[in-house]
Design a protein around this motif. Structure first.
Motif, PDB file in Angstrom:
ATOM      1  N   VAL A 105       0.906  -1.245   0.028  1.00  0.00           N
ATOM      2  CA  VAL A 105       0.119   0.041  -0.062  1.00  0.00           C
ATOM      3  C   VAL A 105       0.748   1.258   0.132  1.00  0.00           C
ATOM      4  CG1 VAL A 105      -1.561   1.223   1.515  1.00  0.00           C
ATOM      5  CG2 VAL A 105      -1.994  -1.101   0.991  1.00  0.00           C
ATOM      6  N   HIS A 106       1.886   1.196   0.662  1.00  0.00           N
ATOM      7  CA  HIS A 106       2.823   2.595   0.830  1.00  0.00           C
ATOM      8  C   HIS A 106       3.814   2.535  -0.537  1.00  0.00           C
ATOM      9  CE1 HIS A 106       5.551   5.330   2.513  1.00  0.00           C
ATOM     10  NE2 HIS A 106       6.495   4.610   2.114  1.00  0.00           N
ATOM     11  N   LYS A 107       3.925   1.523  -0.983  1.00  0.00           N
ATOM     12  CA  LYS A 107       4.875   1.455  -2.266  1.00  0.00           C
ATOM     13  C   LYS A 107       3.971   2.013  -3.379  1.00  0.00           C
ATOM     14  CE  LYS A 107       7.839  -1.682  -5.311  1.00  0.00           C
ATOM     15  NZ  LYS A 107       8.104  -2.895  -5.421  1.00  0.00           N
ATOM     16  N   LEU A 108       2.718   1.403  -3.598  1.00  0.00           N
ATOM     17  CA  LEU A 108       1.911   1.720  -4.688  1.00  0.00           C
ATOM     18  C   LEU A 108       1.161   2.985  -4.619  1.00  0.00           C
ATOM     19  CD1 LEU A 108       0.157  -2.026  -5.057  1.00  0.00           C
ATOM     20  CD2 LEU A 108       2.380  -0.978  -6.713  1.00  0.00           C
ATOM     21  N   PHE A 109       0.586   3.431  -3.434  1.00  0.00           N
ATOM     22  CA  PHE A 109      -0.327   4.543  -3.166  1.00  0.00           C
ATOM     23  C   PHE A 109       0.374   5.592  -2.399  1.00  0.00           C
ATOM     24  CE2 PHE A 109      -2.645   0.517  -4.059  1.00  0.00           C
ATOM     25  CZ  PHE A 109      -3.017   0.905  -5.348  1.00  0.00           C
ATOM     26  N   GLY A 110       1.569   5.210  -1.715  1.00  0.00           N
ATOM     27  CA  GLY A 110       2.056   6.210  -0.641  1.00  0.00           C
ATOM     28  C   GLY A 110       1.479   6.549   0.801  1.00  0.00           C
ATOM     29  N   HIS A 121      -4.125  -3.809  14.693  1.00  0.00           N
ATOM     30  CA  HIS A 121      -4.610  -4.877  15.602  1.00  0.00           C
ATOM     31  C   HIS A 121      -4.678  -6.235  15.456  1.00  0.00           C
ATOM     32  CE1 HIS A 121      -6.233  -5.865  19.462  1.00  0.00           C
ATOM     33  NE2 HIS A 121      -7.055  -6.627  18.882  1.00  0.00           N
ATOM     34  N   LEU A 122      -4.039  -6.981  16.069  1.00  0.00           N
ATOM     35  CA  LEU A 122      -3.809  -8.448  15.887  1.00  0.00           C
ATOM     36  C   LEU A 122      -4.214  -9.064  17.055  1.00  0.00           C
ATOM     37  CD1 LEU A 122      -0.832 -10.199  14.078  1.00  0.00           C
ATOM     38  CD2 LEU A 122      -1.945 -11.285  15.605  1.00  0.00           C
ATOM     39  N   GLY A 123      -5.274  -9.806  17.013  1.00  0.00           N
ATOM     40  CA  GLY A 123      -5.866 -10.251  18.119  1.00  0.00           C
ATOM     41  C   GLY A 123      -6.274 -11.967  17.714  1.00  0.00           C
ATOM     42  N   SER A 124      -7.104 -12.409  18.349  1.00  0.00           N
ATOM     43  CA  SER A 124      -7.236 -13.892  17.976  1.00  0.00           C
ATOM     44  C   SER A 124      -8.012 -14.404  16.982  1.00  0.00           C
ATOM     45  CB  SER A 124      -7.970 -14.408  19.258  1.00  0.00           C
ATOM     46  OG  SER A 124      -9.113 -13.893  19.392  1.00  0.00           O
ATOM     47  N   GLN A 125      -8.724 -13.130  16.376  1.00  0.00           N
ATOM     48  CA  GLN A 125      -9.680 -13.215  15.160  1.00  0.00           C
ATOM     49  C   GLN A 125      -8.861 -12.423  14.004  1.00  0.00           C
ATOM     50  OE1 GLN A 125     -12.377 -15.269  15.098  1.00  0.00           O
ATOM     51  NE2 GLN A 125     -12.035 -15.909  17.424  1.00  0.00           N
ATOM     52  N   VAL A 126      -9.906 -11.739  13.401  1.00  0.00           N
ATOM     53  CA  VAL A 126      -9.419 -10.816  12.259  1.00  0.00           C
ATOM     54  C   VAL A 126      -8.657  -9.877  12.486  1.00  0.00           C
ATOM     55  CG1 VAL A 126     -11.097  -9.343  12.183  1.00  0.00           C
ATOM     56  CG2 VAL A 126     -10.315  -9.972  10.152  1.00  0.00           C
ATOM     57  N   VAL A 127      -7.427  -9.450  11.603  1.00  0.00           N
ATOM     58  CA  VAL A 127      -6.476  -8.600  11.608  1.00  0.00           C
ATOM     59  C   VAL A 127      -7.177  -7.108  11.036  1.00  0.00           C
ATOM     60  CG1 VAL A 127      -4.093  -7.765  11.352  1.00  0.00           C
ATOM     61  CG2 VAL A 127      -4.598 -10.190  11.697  1.00  0.00           C
ATOM     62  N   THR A 128      -6.764  -5.981  11.784  1.00  0.00           N
ATOM     63  CA  THR A 128      -7.295  -4.883  10.941  1.00  0.00           C
ATOM     64  C   THR A 128      -6.150  -4.171  10.734  1.00  0.00           C
ATOM     65  OG1 THR A 128      -7.497  -3.737  13.383  1.00  0.00           O
ATOM     66  CG2 THR A 128      -9.485  -4.853  12.167  1.00  0.00           C
ATOM     67  N   LEU A 129      -6.143  -3.458   9.632  1.00  0.00           N
ATOM     68  CA  LEU A 129      -4.967  -2.411   9.173  1.00  0.00           C
ATOM     69  C   LEU A 129      -5.610  -0.851   8.873  1.00  0.00           C
ATOM     70  CD1 LEU A 129      -4.616  -5.607   8.084  1.00  0.00           C
ATOM     71  CD2 LEU A 129      -2.528  -4.418   7.177  1.00  0.00           C
ATOM     72  N   ASP A 130      -4.957   0.024   9.370  1.00  0.00           N
ATOM     73  CA  ASP A 130      -5.580   1.200   9.132  1.00  0.00           C
ATOM     74  C   ASP A 130      -4.519   1.984   8.456  1.00  0.00           C
ATOM     75  OD1 ASP A 130      -7.864   0.564  10.475  1.00  0.00           O
ATOM     76  OD2 ASP A 130      -7.053   1.438  12.754  1.00  0.00           O
ATOM     77  N   PHE A 131      -5.048   2.614   7.145  1.00  0.00           N
ATOM     78  CA  PHE A 131      -4.163   3.425   6.389  1.00  0.00           C
ATOM     79  C   PHE A 131      -4.683   5.054   6.360  1.00  0.00           C
ATOM     80  CE2 PHE A 131      -3.407  -0.734   4.999  1.00  0.00           C
ATOM     81  CZ  PHE A 131      -2.272  -1.031   5.046  1.00  0.00           C
ATOM     82  N   ASN A 132      -3.816   5.967   6.045  1.00  0.00           N
ATOM     83  CA  ASN A 132      -4.391   7.064   6.151  1.00  0.00           C
ATOM     84  C   ASN A 132      -4.616   7.858   4.877  1.00  0.00           C
ATOM     85  OD1 ASN A 132      -1.614   7.236   4.956  1.00  0.00           O
ATOM     86  ND2 ASN A 132      -0.821   8.965   6.196  1.00  0.00           N
ATOM     87  N   GLY A 133      -5.172   6.927   3.941  1.00  0.00           N
ATOM     88  CA  GLY A 133      -5.768   7.387   2.626  1.00  0.00           C
ATOM     89  C   GLY A 133      -6.640   6.400   2.171  1.00  0.00           C
ATOM     90  N   VAL A 134      -7.577   6.643   1.219  1.00  0.00           N
ATOM     91  CA  VAL A 134      -8.827   6.091   0.885  1.00  0.00           C
ATOM     92  C   VAL A 134      -8.325   5.139  -0.319  1.00  0.00           C
ATOM     93  CG1 VAL A 134     -11.233   6.137  -0.101  1.00  0.00           C
ATOM     94  CG2 VAL A 134     -10.252   7.689   1.537  1.00  0.00           C
ATOM     95  N   LEU A 135      -8.678   3.808  -0.216  1.00  0.00           N
ATOM     96  CA  LEU A 135      -8.313   2.870  -1.354  1.00  0.00           C
ATOM     97  C   LEU A 135      -9.755   2.521  -1.973  1.00  0.00           C
ATOM     98  CD1 LEU A 135      -5.894   0.516   0.562  1.00  0.00           C
ATOM     99  CD2 LEU A 135      -5.333   2.373  -1.430  1.00  0.00           C
ATOM    100  N   VAL A 173      -5.874  -5.229  -6.303  1.00  0.00           N
ATOM    101  CA  VAL A 173      -4.337  -5.415  -6.862  1.00  0.00           C
ATOM    102  C   VAL A 173      -3.505  -5.690  -5.554  1.00  0.00           C
ATOM    103  CG1 VAL A 173      -2.630  -3.863  -7.811  1.00  0.00           C
ATOM    104  CG2 VAL A 173      -5.021  -3.830  -8.611  1.00  0.00           C
ATOM    105  N   VAL A 174      -3.643  -4.947  -4.406  1.00  0.00           N
ATOM    106  CA  VAL A 174      -2.714  -5.197  -3.335  1.00  0.00           C
ATOM    107  C   VAL A 174      -2.877  -6.659  -2.714  1.00  0.00           C
ATOM    108  CG1 VAL A 174      -2.545  -4.741  -0.789  1.00  0.00           C
ATOM    109  CG2 VAL A 174      -2.742  -2.761  -2.517  1.00  0.00           C
TER     110      VAL A 174
END
Length: 385
Positions: A110-115, A122-136, A143-144
């Motif tokens: 995401v950083h390489k393709l969109f900056g 957050h990595l818990g026992s279930q799903v992992v969440t990733l927050d980015f400071n731009g809209v995809l 693609v990612v």
């Protein structure tokens, strides 16, 4: 002498068991906090929950770090000075490493393709969440996802290094926070270079599948929900079972479930329309059966929704009924009511009804609305006493 815990997970992220000495054991509100001279348990930090496992036969339910000391939280005490075997919950640890290493690849892409930068994780026992400071867009996320799985297929070595301060000045790497002291760098060649303290896999092929299962706009950017490896497989199996059950219910092939659901929705829509038509026809008959100019007309209907009670009351008033009352509901769940008149102020009547039949409501002189918790016989006695 100042206590310092030797961190075995930095020497070998695949460590499953280890021997250690109990340095101290102190009571807490939740149980006990145990300090060992060395540990393979990774503590909570950087968005990742702590390892769990056992010290001997005693479960470890949490691990925290303060300074150079790692505290193991247990429900039972351990005697300081004794030798103990630590056992990591390996299945949990391995899935976390799959997720964390997969996060590096996705965040790096995401950083390489969109900056955009990863500003939350957050990595818990279930799903992992990733927050980015731009809209995809959904297309960009796909693609990612594809390129991330290409990185898995390449089975690249995951490199761990500890650059000097001089080397760091010339190194381009990601970091969510300013790090004091020695910086630990995780490198996935061609995909990511990032400062990170967590245990990782040895090669990208050990991640297995990387799947983005959901996305949403979040704080001006985007939040991705990701599953990797065995967690992604478990998710696929669960969804596969659901699709099979739905396909069986629809008498459709699994590949045609979406079309089958759309067809069912259309059939339900048409049936609802037919039910509404028949209901209107039935109500028209009931209104027609009411004598013109009656003093009071009271109708009970279980299936009325929305504005239907008001509409039915107006139809009764068109027959010059002095007081029209419509009750929607049943004895078990109670009734919603509409009471109207074109010649009388029905507010006092509704007030008396509410007192006798455990109700509440109000409105204008010509029409009131409310609800009562009473049986039909009690309501009828009130109107025709």
């Amino acid at each position: 002498m100042e206590i310092q815990t030797e961190k075995l997970f930095y020497k070998d992220s695949f460590i499953k068991e280890f021997d250690a000495k109990v340095v101290s054991c102190e009571p807490t509100e939740q149980g006990y906090q145990v300090v060992l001279d060395r540990t393979g348990f990774f503590p909570e930090g950087g968005g990742q929950t702590a390892d769990t496992g056992k010290l001997g036969s005693i479960p470890v339910f949490d691990v925290q770090e303060e300074g150079d000391v790692i505290y193991h939280m247990t429900k039972e005490p351990l005697e300081p000075g004794t030798e103990i075997k630590g056992i990591i919950n390996w299945e949990e640890r391995f899935v976390k490493m799959q997720h964390h290493t997969g996060e590096h690849i996705v965040s790096g892409l995401v950083h390489k393709l969109f900056g955009y930068n990863n500003v939350g994780f957050h990595l818990g026992s279930q799903v992992v969440t990733l927050d980015f400071n731009g809209v995809l867009t959904k297309e960009q996320v796909r693609v990612v996802e594809k390129k991330a799985n290409e990185a898995v297929a390449e089975d690249l070595p995951i490199q761990v290094s500890y650059p000097t301060k001089e080397e760091l000045t010339t190194l381009q790497y990601r970091s969510k926070i300013e790090i004091l002291g020695q910086v630990r760098i995780i490198t996935i060649p061609g995909y990511d270079v990032c400062a990170c303290c967590a245990p990782h896999l040895h090669r990208t092929g050990q991640i297995g599948m990387i799947k983005i299962v959901n996305m949403q706009n979040y704080k001006g950017g985007v939040r991705l929900y990701m599953l990797c490896g065995f967690a992604a497989l478990a998710d696929y199996c669960e969804k596969e079972d659901s699709v099979r059950k739905i396909a069986l219910s629809l008498s459709a092939h699994e590949s045609q479930v979406a079309e089958g659901v759309e067809r069912l929705k259309e059939e339900i829509y048409q049936q609802k329309g037919e039910i509404a038509r028949l209901q209107d026809e039935l109500l028209s008959y009931k209104v027609a059966a009411v004598k013109e100019g009656s003093e009071r007309a009271v109708l009970f209907e279980d299936g009325l929704e929305g504005n239907q009670p008001r509409e039915l009351a107006n139809k009764l008033l068109e027959k010059d009924v002095k007081v029209a009352a419509v009750f929607a509901g049943n004895d078990k769940n109670g009734y919603r009511y509409v009471i109207g008149s074109r010649t009388l102020d029905v507010r006092s009547l509704a007030k008396e009804l509410n007192q006798i039949c455990n109700g509440r409501g109000g409105g204008k002189p010509e029409m009131v609305q409310g609800s009562v918790a009473a049986e039909r016989k009690q309501i009828e006695r009130f109107f025709f006493r």
